[in-house]
Every structure is written in C-alpha cells, then in structure tokens.
Design a protein around this motif. Structure first.
Motif, PDB file in Angstrom:
ATOM      1  N   THR A   1       0.824  -1.207   0.000  1.00 28.17           N
ATOM      2  CA  THR A   1       0.000   0.000   0.000  1.00 28.17           C
ATOM      3  C   THR A   1       0.860   1.260   0.000  1.00 28.17           C
ATOM      4  O   THR A   1       2.032   1.223   0.382  1.00 28.17           O
ATOM      5  N   ASP A   2       0.244   2.368  -0.391  1.00 23.98           N
ATOM      6  CA  ASP A   2       0.935   3.650  -0.365  1.00 23.98           C
ATOM      7  C   ASP A   2       1.036   4.222   1.051  1.00 23.98           C
ATOM      8  O   ASP A   2       1.678   5.249   1.254  1.00 23.98           O
ATOM      9  N   GLU A   3       0.439   3.536   2.016  1.00 17.12           N
ATOM     10  CA  GLU A   3       0.649   3.900   3.417  1.00 17.12           C
ATOM     11  C   GLU A   3       1.954   3.270   3.907  1.00 17.12           C
ATOM     12  O   GLU A   3       2.262   3.297   5.088  1.00 17.12           O
ATOM     13  N   LEU A   4       2.707   2.681   2.957  1.00 19.66           N
ATOM     14  CA  LEU A   4       3.997   2.037   3.192  1.00 19.66           C
ATOM     15  C   LEU A   4       3.865   0.873   4.180  1.00 19.66           C
ATOM     16  O   LEU A   4       4.594   0.763   5.162  1.00 19.66           O
ATOM     17  N   ARG A   5       2.925  -0.010   3.833  1.00 19.56           N
ATOM     18  CA  ARG A   5       2.660  -1.203   4.625  1.00 19.56           C
ATOM     19  C   ARG A   5       2.438  -2.396   3.711  1.00 19.56           C
ATOM     20  O   ARG A   5       2.033  -2.254   2.557  1.00 19.56           O
TER      21      ARG A   5
ATOM     22  N   ILE B   1      12.510 -14.450   8.825  1.00 20.10           N
ATOM     23  CA  ILE B   1      13.049 -13.557   7.801  1.00 20.10           C
ATOM     24  C   ILE B   1      12.062 -12.415   7.588  1.00 20.10           C
ATOM     25  O   ILE B   1      11.048 -12.321   8.299  1.00 20.10           O
ATOM     26  N   LEU B   2      12.335 -11.582   6.627  1.00 23.70           N
ATOM     27  CA  LEU B   2      11.519 -10.391   6.395  1.00 23.70           C
ATOM     28  C   LEU B   2      11.133 -10.281   4.931  1.00 23.70           C
ATOM     29  O   LEU B   2      11.764 -10.878   4.067  1.00 23.70           O
ATOM     30  N   TYR B   3      10.095  -9.499   4.662  1.00 18.93           N
ATOM     31  CA  TYR B   3       9.822  -9.039   3.303  1.00 18.93           C
ATOM     32  C   TYR B   3       9.689  -7.531   3.406  1.00 18.93           C
ATOM     33  O   TYR B   3       9.028  -7.005   4.294  1.00 18.93           O
ATOM     34  N   GLY B   4      10.402  -6.839   2.519  1.00 16.95           N
ATOM     35  CA  GLY B   4      10.440  -5.393   2.623  1.00 16.95           C
ATOM     36  C   GLY B   4      10.424  -4.720   1.271  1.00 16.95           C
ATOM     37  O   GLY B   4      10.686  -5.346   0.245  1.00 16.95           O
ATOM     38  N   CYS B   5      10.111  -3.435   1.290  1.00 11.48           N
ATOM     39  CA  CYS B   5      10.145  -2.591   0.097  1.00 11.48           C
ATOM     40  C   CYS B   5      11.312  -1.628   0.263  1.00 11.48           C
ATOM     41  O   CYS B   5      11.440  -0.964   1.292  1.00 11.48           O
ATOM     42  N   HIS B   6      12.134  -1.546  -0.773  1.00  9.21           N
ATOM     43  CA  HIS B   6      13.344  -0.733  -0.673  1.00  9.21           C
ATOM     44  C   HIS B   6      13.383   0.451  -1.624  1.00  9.21           C
ATOM     45  O   HIS B   6      14.459   0.961  -1.933  1.00  9.21           O
ATOM     46  N   LEU B   7      12.198   0.906  -2.067  1.00  9.25           N
ATOM     47  CA  LEU B   7      12.182   2.187  -2.765  1.00  9.25           C
ATOM     48  C   LEU B   7      12.588   3.237  -1.731  1.00  9.25           C
ATOM     49  O   LEU B   7      12.314   3.073  -0.544  1.00  9.25           O
TER      50      LEU B   7
ATOM     51  N   HIS C   1      10.924   3.894   1.921  1.00  7.95           N
ATOM     52  CA  HIS C   1       9.826   2.977   2.242  1.00  7.95           C
ATOM     53  C   HIS C   1      10.178   2.034   3.403  1.00  7.95           C
ATOM     54  O   HIS C   1       9.402   1.892   4.344  1.00  7.95           O
ATOM     55  N   TYR C   2      11.334   1.382   3.332  1.00 13.04           N
ATOM     56  CA  TYR C   2      11.733   0.433   4.378  1.00 13.04           C
ATOM     57  C   TYR C   2      11.887   1.154   5.722  1.00 13.04           C
ATOM     58  O   TYR C   2      11.382   0.700   6.741  1.00 13.04           O
ATOM     59  N   ALA C   3      12.552   2.300   5.691  1.00  9.97           N
ATOM     60  CA  ALA C   3      12.758   3.085   6.915  1.00  9.97           C
ATOM     61  C   ALA C   3      11.442   3.543   7.520  1.00  9.97           C
ATOM     62  O   ALA C   3      11.319   3.697   8.739  1.00  9.97           O
ATOM     63  N   ALA C   4      10.423   3.735   6.679  1.00  6.18           N
ATOM     64  CA  ALA C   4       9.105   4.161   7.160  1.00  6.18           C
ATOM     65  C   ALA C   4       8.266   2.997   7.681  1.00  6.18           C
ATOM     66  O   ALA C   4       7.140   3.192   8.119  1.00  6.18           O
ATOM     67  N   GLY C   5       8.815   1.779   7.615  1.00  3.56           N
ATOM     68  CA  GLY C   5       8.111   0.636   8.178  1.00  3.56           C
ATOM     69  C   GLY C   5       7.485  -0.299   7.162  1.00  3.56           C
ATOM     70  O   GLY C   5       6.678  -1.158   7.524  1.00  3.56           O
ATOM     71  N   MET C   6       7.845  -0.181   5.892  1.00  4.28           N
ATOM     72  CA  MET C   6       7.286  -1.082   4.877  1.00  4.28           C
ATOM     73  C   MET C   6       8.073  -2.385   4.906  1.00  4.28           C
ATOM     74  O   MET C   6       8.922  -2.665   4.052  1.00  4.28           O
ATOM     75  N   VAL C   7       7.787  -3.178   5.942  1.00  7.53           N
ATOM     76  CA  VAL C   7       8.459  -4.448   6.181  1.00  7.53           C
ATOM     77  C   VAL C   7       7.503  -5.394   6.894  1.00  7.53           C
ATOM     78  O   VAL C   7       6.686  -4.956   7.710  1.00  7.53           O
ATOM     79  N   GLY C   8       7.564  -6.647   6.533  1.00  6.28           N
ATOM     80  CA  GLY C   8       6.751  -7.682   7.170  1.00  6.28           C
ATOM     81  C   GLY C   8       7.649  -8.797   7.678  1.00  6.28           C
ATOM     82  O   GLY C   8       8.813  -8.899   7.296  1.00  6.28           O
TER      83      GLY C   8
END
Length: 178
Positions: free
Chosen positions: A72-76, A155-161, A164-171
C-alpha cells in the motif's frame, strides 16, 4: 536556451520510457549456489555465489499454497506477518494496490540491508532486478514469487524504494519446523 530545454525534456521523456518498459515483475528464478542451473532458471553472475540458508526459488507448479500480500501507499504490507513450515513451497501473489512503485524483497536482515544499500546508492527499481527473491511492481500490478522453505528461521519481506523500508514497509515471515 530553448534548445537546451527541448533536449532536457527529450532526455526526461526517454528516461520515463525506459523506466516504464523496464519495470514490472522481474524474472524470479535463479537456483541457490548448490543447484545446477536449468533452462527455465537463468543465473546471473551475481546469483552464482548467492545462496539462501532458509530456502530456494521453486516452480509455481510445486506450490503447496498461495499467500496473497498487498503493498500500500501507506507504506505497509498486508498482512504484516506470515507463517510457513519447513518443507512447504509457497507462491506469494503480491499486488501493488497503491499509486506508486513498490518492491517486494524476501530475505533475512542481511539481505534486506544489502538491498536497502543498493537502492540508496542509486539502484534503479525494476532495472537489473534479476534476483530470485525480488519483485518490482508498478501501481495496480500483481506478480508472483514461488519459494521452497528449507530451514527454520525468521526472515523479512520489505520494500526498498527510497524511504519505504525506513518508514516501516516491512513484514515478518516465520518459518517453523511444524
């Protein structure tokens, strides 16, 4: 002056065209270092020495189940947590439900840190992403990544644009024994 502005506009348009043609679901099939490459699992020179202690790319036909994940664009990521079993083969059906580009990188903390550093250093999303554990998706696009989990781990799944990752876009993905 007008000539320079036209050149700049042309250059910008060319960059946007290259990005549009190059982004999307990237090839996601490279075997771990211990496996022999096959015709449908190309290896890049970067992947030849790469291995994943917790799993390996797999064929979609071998999947035991499908897990749907939304970006999502809420970075989640939704869901923010996933659980799988050792020996299970899973196809992740990942959808970018937002209006901006996102990526889905499956990996341990070291893999996430390496990809974050690569992107921060100017890595172009969607260009050259031939890693078997990464999808880059345009807004509204859906891609699939199939993985066989071979060892217990978290492990993790993350977005690295950028940002995004720093804002919490990680599972979090937990791989358990049974």
């Amino acid at each position: 002056m007008f000539r320079d502005a036209r050149r700049l506009a042309l250059f910008g348009s060319l960059l946007m065209l290259v990005a549009a043609c190059s982004t999307g679901v990237q090839p996601s099939a490279s075997p771990p270092a211990s496996a022999e490459p096959s015709a449908d699992m190309p290896m890049s020179s970067d992947d030849q020495s790469a291995g994943f202690a917790w799993g390996e790319p797999a064929e979609p036909a071998d999947a035991n189940r499908m897990i749907e994940i939304r970006m999502t664009d809420e970075l989640r990521f939704e869901p923010a947590e996933v659980k799988v079993l050792v020996g299970e083969t899973v196809t992740f059906k990942v959808t970018n439900s937002g209006q901006i580009l996102h990526d889905f990188t499956l990996g341990d903390e070291e893999t996430q840190a390496d990809h974050e550093a690569e992107m921060a250093a100017g890595g172009m999303p969607g260009i050259g992403h031939d890693d078997p554990n990464v999808l880059t998706l345009e807004p509204g696009q859906t891609g699939e990544l199939t993985w066989r989990f071979t060892a217990q781990a978290t492990i993790l799944y993350g977005c690295h644009l950028p940002g995004h990752y720093a804002a919490g876009m990680v599972g979090t993905l937990t791989i358990s024994g049974s």
